[in-house]
Design an enzyme around this catalytic site. Structure first.
Site, PDB file in Angstrom:
ATOM      1  N   GLU A 205       0.846  -1.256  -0.099  1.00  0.00           N
ATOM      2  CA  GLU A 205      -0.108   0.107  -0.018  1.00  0.00           C
ATOM      3  C   GLU A 205       0.793   1.241   0.055  1.00  0.00           C
ATOM      4  O   GLU A 205       1.255   1.699   1.052  1.00  0.00           O
ATOM      5  CB  GLU A 205      -0.950  -0.129   1.131  1.00  0.00           C
ATOM      6  CG  GLU A 205      -1.995  -0.924   1.021  1.00  0.00           C
ATOM      7  CD  GLU A 205      -2.988  -0.929   2.410  1.00  0.00           C
ATOM      8  OE1 GLU A 205      -2.484  -0.050   3.337  1.00  0.00           O
ATOM      9  OE2 GLU A 205      -3.715  -1.749   2.409  1.00  0.00           O
ATOM     10  N   GLU A 290      -6.225  -7.782  -0.108  1.00  0.00           N
ATOM     11  CA  GLU A 290      -6.265  -7.529   1.497  1.00  0.00           C
ATOM     12  C   GLU A 290      -7.613  -7.001   1.477  1.00  0.00           C
ATOM     13  O   GLU A 290      -7.887  -5.814   0.895  1.00  0.00           O
ATOM     14  CB  GLU A 290      -5.047  -6.916   1.815  1.00  0.00           C
ATOM     15  CG  GLU A 290      -5.316  -6.515   3.498  1.00  0.00           C
ATOM     16  CD  GLU A 290      -4.142  -5.597   3.985  1.00  0.00           C
ATOM     17  OE1 GLU A 290      -3.040  -5.712   3.481  1.00  0.00           O
ATOM     18  OE2 GLU A 290      -4.937  -4.741   4.781  1.00  0.00           O
TER      19      GLU A 290
HETATM   20  C1  IDC Z   1      -2.455  -2.856  10.709  1.00  0.00           C
HETATM   21  C2  IDC Z   1      -2.516  -4.064  11.873  1.00  0.00           C
HETATM   22  C3  IDC Z   1      -2.287  -3.595  13.124  1.00  0.00           C
HETATM   23  C4  IDC Z   1      -1.054  -2.885  12.757  1.00  0.00           C
HETATM   24  C5  IDC Z   1      -0.738  -1.881  11.915  1.00  0.00           C
HETATM   25  C6  IDC Z   1       0.506  -1.489  11.526  1.00  0.00           C
HETATM   26  O1  IDC Z   1      -3.765  -4.698  11.754  1.00  0.00           O
HETATM   27  O2  IDC Z   1      -2.071  -4.248  14.194  1.00  0.00           O
HETATM   28  O3  IDC Z   1      -0.563  -2.079  14.287  1.00  0.00           O
HETATM   29  O4  IDC Z   1      -1.163  -2.614  10.707  1.00  0.00           O
HETATM   30  O5  IDC Z   1       1.019  -0.653  10.477  1.00  0.00           O
HETATM   31  C7  IDC Z   1      -3.858  -2.090   5.991  1.00  0.00           C
HETATM   32  C8  IDC Z   1      -2.674  -2.488   5.916  1.00  0.00           C
HETATM   33  C9  IDC Z   1      -2.278  -3.493   7.070  1.00  0.00           C
HETATM   34  C10 IDC Z   1      -3.015  -3.109   8.267  1.00  0.00           C
HETATM   35  C11 IDC Z   1      -4.485  -3.151   8.237  1.00  0.00           C
HETATM   36  C12 IDC Z   1      -5.606  -2.499   9.284  1.00  0.00           C
HETATM   37  O6  IDC Z   1      -2.030  -3.154   4.904  1.00  0.00           O
HETATM   38  O7  IDC Z   1      -1.074  -3.507   7.341  1.00  0.00           O
HETATM   39  O8  IDC Z   1      -2.710  -3.849   9.340  1.00  0.00           O
HETATM   40  N1  IDC Z   1      -4.765  -2.114   7.113  1.00  0.00           N
HETATM   41  O9  IDC Z   1      -5.011  -1.292   9.569  1.00  0.00           O
HETATM   42  N2  IDC Z   1      -4.388  -1.510   4.991  1.00  0.00           N
HETATM   43  C13 IDC Z   1      -5.796  -1.065   5.439  1.00  0.00           C
HETATM   44  C14 IDC Z   1      -6.043  -1.608   6.576  1.00  0.00           C
END
Ligand code: IDC
Length: 365
Positions: A205, A290
């Site tokens: 992303e 995702e």
């Molecule tokens: C989130 C995890 C969270 C962590 C964070 C760190 O759920 O526990 O603290 O990353 O950056 C994404 C991302 C994915 C995210 C997820 C939820 O690809 O890494 O994970 N998310 O926020 N894109 C949209 C949502």
């Protein structure tokens, strides 16, 4: 159908586990249950009766690769190929739609990057695809490169089980360091790029950068993969892989490239599907590598109504997807609670994936 069962279990452990009656999918003991079968066998729901039968020592039969993968998504569809705005099976020439799970940031969830969890996702969750999220910092450098052998364990088991595996460079700043991505993907493409199972996702992303920046990065990394592999490459887009419209307006140079659209049902609604529709209309293929049933921060309530709307859209457009995520962090996007017991989300997602994959064409062929 041929059933190959390799079980290494101590009776004492079985007794303890059956008494335990939890939904922990993979026993956290040194005695592991490994079930490899063309039928679905639930490791978690194994009854005492089954256990007694199956403890009759391992029948570790020698199998050929063809036997192991017969009746699997990859054996049936073959390599996934971008064809206009569709993803099709090289063997079938028909649109392919596979549904599965994404592992969590590899650096924070190493315990789940195992062959046993791949088996669990295939056997219990009926996943047709799994995604490894190699955790990369915003400067483009891995958080922890000791994850690499674990990611390869997952890749190898996905190959063994005949499901697709996405190798995701899980970063929000990969364009800051294309060299690091080039080195990793070139090596992995050489090692695994001849397997139809493998899909390369080069940038999870991007955030607030231009599409031109992401495109330039992609046009550095993809040629490194192409030295060894013509397999599908998936590219992210600005604003957390939501800006697929910009990508569609100026696609990356090269063959067999798809674009990812990410959504979190609690936060993202029709306007993001509209982006997806515009991108499809402009002729690029999409793969939702995702998605979450919760809010974009990975937490909050499960939004079932919005998830259903998203699935109706993906059903209509034959779009493949992976749910976030295989983890036990205390947030609602995790499919596990502590001790790898299924969370409410985990139960919901398991049903959702199984429902989508139970009638997949490969099952009857
Ligand atoms: C989130 C995890 C969270 C962590 C964070 C760190 O759920 O526990 O603290 O990353 O950056 C994404 C991302 C994915 C995210 C997820 C939820 O690809 O890494 O994970 N998310 O926020 N894109 C949209 C949502």
């Amino acid at each position: 159908m041929k059933r190959i069962i390799t079980i290494l279990v101590m009776c004492a452990v079985l007794t303890a586990c059956s008494a335990d009656n939890t939904e922990s999918p993979v026993m956290q003991t040194s005695e592991q249950v490994t079930v490899t079968t063309a039928e679905t066998i639930s490791v978690t729901e194994t009854t005492t009766e089954q256990q007694t039968t199956e403890t009759e020592e391992a029948t570790a039969e020698e199998t050929t690769e063809a036997e192991t993968t017969a009746g699997t998504p990859v054996a049936y569809y073959g390599e996934i190929i971008a064809d206009g705005n569709k993803l099709v099976g090289k063997n079938t020439g028909e649109p392919v739609r596979v549904t599965g799970m994404s592992f969590f940031w590899s650096n924070w969830s190493q315990k789940y990057y195992t062959a046993d969890y791949v088996d669990y996702l295939v056997d219990d969750y009926n996943c047709e695809v799994v995604r490894c999220s190699y955790g990369i910092q915003d400067n483009g450098v891995p958080y922890d490169d000791t994850c690499e052998p674990l990611i390869e364990d997952v890749i190898n088991q996905a190959i063994e089980r005949g499901v697709y595996v996405i190798i995701d460079w899980h970063s929000h700043g990969a364009h800051n360091n294309p060299d690091e991505a080039v080195a990793y993907f070139e090596q992995l493409a050489e090692k695994y790029g001849s397997y139809d199972n493998v899909i390369f996702e080069i940038y999870n992303e991007p955030t607030q950068v231009s599409w031109e920046t992401v495109k330039a990065y992609a046009e550095i990394v993809i040629p490194a993969i192409r030295k060894h592999s013509d397999n599908l490459v998936i590219v992210g887009s600005p604003t957390w892989s939501q800006d697929v419209v910009s990508a569609a307006g100026n696609p990356v140079e090269g063959e067999n490239i798809a674009y990812t659209l990410h959504f979190y049902a609690g936060t993202h609604k029709q306007w993001l599907r509209d982006n997806g529709d515009k991108a499809l209309a402009a002729g690029i293929p999409l793969f939702v590598t995702e998605w979450g049933s919760v809010n974009a921060d990975g937490n909050g309530n499960i939004d079932k109504a919005s998830t259903e709307e998203w699935f109706a859209w993906m059903d209509k457009n034959n779009i493949s997807s992976c749910n976030w995520s295989v983890n036990d962090k205390d947030e609602t996007s995790s499919i596990f609670k502590k001790d790898s017991i299924l969370s409410e989300t985990g139960k919901y997602i398991k049903e959702l994936i199984s429902e989508r994959t139970k009638d997949s064409p490969w099952r009857n062929n």
